[in-house]
Design a protein around this motif. Structure first.
Motif: not given
Length: 408
Positions: A7-24, A93-96
């Motif tokens: 979860a702590a790793v995800f904090w960084l991963v989620d803030r990196l550029p390049g994710a499209d956030r269009t997946a569910a 990549n999940a926006g939902l």
């Protein structure tokens, strides 16, 4: 420990550029597939290009019958085990994200960006039983207990954007039980009722094991006996009558050319009483191994038999008879609790003896069991008409403008 590190790793991963956030991402409730998750997996891909499935163990889905797995299209979906590296990429990549329990992904939700995705909790079903946590939170409780409950609420509900309910009645009952502001709850409903609409209209084929489906399609009335799990308070008593005569039940089913389909919680399968019922020629297994979602059975069922299971609410759209059996009623009310007035919100005959139970079944096989008005009342209160399907609401949450939600 692994969850917290990831979860702590995800904090960084989620803030990196390049994710499209269009997946569910659809998070499964646990072993197998519940009714809502199953429908999301079959219909979301028609509306959203990429759908991920998050499970505790991929073995849970592999255990499903092959014909059901193929009909749902599981082999075409991207399945990830929670806490895997692939799961982290998918969640980024999940926006939902849809959940089935408030505790799912709570560590990741705590560290995730709040402005790039919508997290929706879709409960296991419409509430008919008490929470068990509906307790006094006033000064009579110790400071430790109050702090513990506060911490549990803050952590357990962190990162939840929407808690979906079917009615205002359910909204305020859950709001009270969880001590959450009513604005957190939206009347976006349950995907299973979209599925029920499809099944009623004949626009979809049920997802059932082939042999079970052929038995359900046989002429004559079908009964589904589906008691609720008692949450470990006590074990379900099948046909809780004294006396109960299995031979008389077999004769009754034979006389009326009827079949009884038995569905218990998986943890309650296998008892001597359970196995002896399945030994009767016209009693058939209808558990999760052949029907992952009970909703798939309902179009074939003529009479529902249950004790306190909320499955009867799923059966209300079909407007067919329901017969209730009381199983240690006082103990259930005291230890587990019933959310609403039993006489008003359990719309069907309540059998107090085996002879009366058979009489009610005979009446239910007729044209009018006498409870149509009661069913209509409960249906209007707990399942009011919807402005949109649940899938339409979820699709809208992935749109660019999430500020203006459609009418509930």
């Amino acid at each position: 420990a692994r969850r917290l590190v990831l979860a702590a790793v995800f904090w960084l991963v989620d803030r990196l550029p390049g994710a499209d956030r269009t997946a569910a991402m659809v998070v499964s409730r646990g072993a197998g597939l519940d009714a809502d998750t199953q429908h999301l997996l079959t219909r979301l891909p028609d509306r959203i290009e990429t759908v991920y499935v998050a499970v505790d163990s991929a073995d849970d889905l592999e255990a499903l019958p092959e014909d059901i797995r193929e009909s749902i299209g599981l082999s075409e979906l991207q399945v990830y085990e929670i806490d895997s590296l692939g799961f982290l990429r998918a969640l980024r990549n999940a926006g939902l994200v849809t959940l089935k329990r408030p505790t799912q992904l709570h560590g990741y939700r705590l560290f995730a960006r709040r402005d790039v995705r919508t997290v929706v909790l879709i409960y296991h079903g419409i509430i008919t039983k008490a929470y068990g946590t509906h307790a006094d939170s006033g000064p009579s409780l110790s400071l430790y207990v109050r702090l513990k409950r506060t911490a549990r609420r803050l952590y357990g509900y962190a990162g939840l954007d929407v808690q979906s309910v079917a009615s205002d009645v359910e909204r305020f009952f859950r709001s009270s039980g969880e001590q959450r502001h009513p604005a957190r709850f939206r009347r976006y409903g349950y995907p299973r009722y979209d599925r029920i609409d499809e099944l009623q209209a004949g626009d979809a084929e049920p997802f059932l094991e082939d042999d079970l489906e052929s038995r359900l399609q046989t002429d004559g009335p079908n009964l589904l006996y589906a008691p609720t799990h008692k949450d470990g308070v006590y074990t379900t008593t099948l046909f809780p009558f004294e006396p109960f005569d299995s031979d008389e039940l077999a004769s009754f089913l034979e006389t009326h050319d009827a079949r009884l389909f038995l569905r218990l919680h998986p943890s309650e399968e296998g008892s001597d009483a359970y196995n002896s019922l399945l030994d009767i020629d016209r009693v058939h297994y209808a558990g999760s191994r052949v029907a992952p979602s009970p909703v798939e059975l309902l179009p074939y069922i003529d009479v529902m038999v249950t004790d306190y299971s909320s499955i009867y609410v799923d059966f209300l759209p079909f407007d067919r008879p329901i017969v209730f059996l009381k199983d240690r009623h006082e103990a259930f009310e005291t230890e587990r609790g019933i959310a609403f007035d039993y006489a008003r919100y359990f719309p069907g005959a309540t059998a107090e003896s085996f002879d009366v139970f058979l009489e009610y079944l005979e009446a239910a096989f007729g044209d009018d069991d006498g409870y149509a008005a009661d069913r209509e009342f409960v249906r209007e209160v707990l399942l009011p008409e919807r402005d949109h399907s649940s899938l339409e609401y979820l699709e809208f949450m992935l749109s660019d403008d999430k500020k203006e939600l459609p009418a509930e």
